[in-house]
Design a protein around this motif. Sequence first.
Motif, PDB file in Angstrom:
ATOM      1  N   ALA A   9      -6.452   0.931  -6.027  1.00 37.37           N
ATOM      2  CA  ALA A   9      -6.880   1.410  -4.616  1.00 37.37           C
ATOM      3  C   ALA A   9      -7.867   0.604  -4.015  1.00 37.37           C
ATOM      4  N   ALA A  10      -8.663   0.045  -4.787  1.00 39.64           N
ATOM      5  CA  ALA A  10      -9.901  -0.957  -4.357  1.00 39.64           C
ATOM      6  C   ALA A  10      -9.410  -2.141  -4.134  1.00 39.64           C
ATOM      7  N   ALA A  11      -8.426  -2.843  -4.518  1.00 39.87           N
ATOM      8  CA  ALA A  11      -7.914  -4.073  -4.298  1.00 39.87           C
ATOM      9  C   ALA A  11      -6.568  -4.099  -3.316  1.00 39.87           C
ATOM     10  N   LEU A  12      -6.235  -3.040  -3.055  1.00 42.82           N
ATOM     11  CA  LEU A  12      -5.302  -3.046  -1.839  1.00 42.82           C
ATOM     12  C   LEU A  12      -5.626  -3.318  -0.305  1.00 42.82           C
ATOM     13  N   ARG A  13      -5.007  -4.087   0.531  1.00 43.56           N
ATOM     14  CA  ARG A  13      -5.285  -3.995   1.595  1.00 43.56           C
ATOM     15  C   ARG A  13      -4.896  -2.387   2.283  1.00 43.56           C
TER      16      ARG A  13
ATOM     17  N   LEU B 290       1.122   0.711  -3.943  1.00 41.94           N
ATOM     18  CA  LEU B 290       1.000   0.695  -5.214  1.00 41.94           C
ATOM     19  C   LEU B 290       2.413   1.196  -5.773  1.00 41.94           C
ATOM     20  N   TRP B 291       3.039   0.628  -6.676  1.00 46.69           N
ATOM     21  CA  TRP B 291       4.155   0.953  -7.445  1.00 46.69           C
ATOM     22  C   TRP B 291       3.664   1.233  -8.883  1.00 46.69           C
ATOM     23  N   LEU B 292       3.748   2.618  -9.254  1.00 44.96           N
ATOM     24  CA  LEU B 292       3.362   2.902 -10.801  1.00 44.96           C
ATOM     25  C   LEU B 292       4.380   3.267 -11.485  1.00 44.96           C
ATOM     26  N   VAL B 293       4.658   2.826 -12.778  1.00 48.73           N
ATOM     27  CA  VAL B 293       5.498   3.526 -13.954  1.00 48.73           C
ATOM     28  C   VAL B 293       4.696   4.077 -14.665  1.00 48.73           C
ATOM     29  N   ALA B 294       4.927   5.304 -15.103  1.00 44.28           N
ATOM     30  CA  ALA B 294       4.211   6.150 -16.259  1.00 44.28           C
ATOM     31  C   ALA B 294       4.769   7.338 -16.746  1.00 44.28           C
ATOM     32  N   ASN B 295       4.416   7.640 -17.932  1.00 43.31           N
ATOM     33  CA  ASN B 295       5.026   8.694 -18.665  1.00 43.31           C
ATOM     34  C   ASN B 295       4.781  10.104 -17.656  1.00 43.31           C
TER      35      ASN B 295
ATOM     36  N   GLU C 147      -2.071  12.491 -10.584  1.00 43.14           N
ATOM     37  CA  GLU C 147      -2.024  12.989  -9.389  1.00 43.14           C
ATOM     38  C   GLU C 147      -3.581  13.064  -8.759  1.00 43.14           C
ATOM     39  N   SER C 148      -4.320  13.469  -9.356  1.00 39.82           N
ATOM     40  CA  SER C 148      -5.734  13.677  -8.848  1.00 39.82           C
ATOM     41  C   SER C 148      -6.389  12.238  -8.324  1.00 39.82           C
ATOM     42  N   ALA C 149      -5.983  11.065  -9.280  1.00 42.86           N
ATOM     43  CA  ALA C 149      -6.570   9.735  -8.750  1.00 42.86           C
ATOM     44  C   ALA C 149      -6.032   9.152  -7.833  1.00 42.86           C
ATOM     45  N   LEU C 150      -4.544   9.555  -7.684  1.00 41.43           N
ATOM     46  CA  LEU C 150      -3.907   9.036  -6.658  1.00 41.43           C
ATOM     47  C   LEU C 150      -4.290   9.611  -5.304  1.00 41.43           C
ATOM     48  N   ARG C 151      -4.516  10.995  -5.475  1.00 39.80           N
ATOM     49  CA  ARG C 151      -5.165  11.574  -4.161  1.00 39.80           C
ATOM     50  C   ARG C 151      -6.333  11.262  -3.529  1.00 39.80           C
ATOM     51  N   GLU C 152      -7.278  10.540  -4.617  1.00 35.25           N
ATOM     52  CA  GLU C 152      -8.768  10.145  -4.390  1.00 35.25           C
ATOM     53  C   GLU C 152      -8.275   8.653  -3.496  1.00 35.25           C
ATOM     54  N   GLY C 153      -7.493   8.102  -4.225  1.00 36.22           N
ATOM     55  CA  GLY C 153      -7.499   6.635  -3.548  1.00 36.22           C
ATOM     56  C   GLY C 153      -6.439   6.241  -2.715  1.00 36.22           C
ATOM     57  N   PHE C 154      -5.543   7.124  -2.207  1.00 30.50           N
ATOM     58  CA  PHE C 154      -4.488   6.754  -1.186  1.00 30.50           C
ATOM     59  C   PHE C 154      -4.101   7.869  -0.194  1.00 30.50           C
ATOM     60  N   ALA C 155      -3.655   7.271   0.883  1.00 27.08           N
ATOM     61  CA  ALA C 155      -3.178   8.337   1.690  1.00 27.08           C
ATOM     62  C   ALA C 155      -2.035   9.086   1.460  1.00 27.08           C
ATOM     63  N   SER C 156      -1.053   8.656   0.988  1.00 27.85           N
ATOM     64  CA  SER C 156      -0.130   9.391   0.292  1.00 27.85           C
ATOM     65  C   SER C 156       0.447   8.927  -0.950  1.00 27.85           C
ATOM     66  N   ALA C 157       1.282   9.742  -1.611  1.00 23.54           N
ATOM     67  CA  ALA C 157       1.886   9.207  -2.986  1.00 23.54           C
ATOM     68  C   ALA C 157       2.937  10.171  -3.233  1.00 23.54           C
ATOM     69  N   ARG C 158       4.078   9.502  -3.917  1.00 29.32           N
ATOM     70  CA  ARG C 158       5.281  10.200  -4.060  1.00 29.32           C
ATOM     71  C   ARG C 158       5.907   9.888  -5.235  1.00 29.32           C
TER      72      ARG C 158
END
Length: 120
Positions: free
Chosen positions: A73-77, A82-87, A93-104
């Motif tokens: 989030a800090a490094a993106l213009r 961000l494309w994230l692969v995770a288990n 989700e909370s970290a995504l909400r903090e750093g991004f306008a949207s996540a799906r």
Amino acid sequence: PQVTALDLYEAQARALELARRNLADARVPVGFHWHDVRAGLPARYDFIVSNPPFHQGRADEPRIGQDFIRAAAAALRSGGRLWLVANRHLPYESALREGFASARVVAERDGFKVIEALKA
């Protein structure tokens, strides 16, 4: 076609060397950086693709992936993705909400999820 260069960050020297071999014939310049992403990224990016680690030994440590998300989030213009692969079970989700306008969640299969997050 819009990708003009790639930077790879890896905290393990062996994995970085394997990445060098795998991308020896890349069609764009590739920077290989022996660096722990949790310390932050030294450049700004239009997109980041990550499959962050989440183990310390055998124990789950979701904080590691959450730190990767914060670093991305800090490094993106602005407008970057961000494309994230995770288990599937990891609580990002909370970290995504903090750093991004949207996540799906773009896809879920075989215990994994692929998330696209958009920087405001």
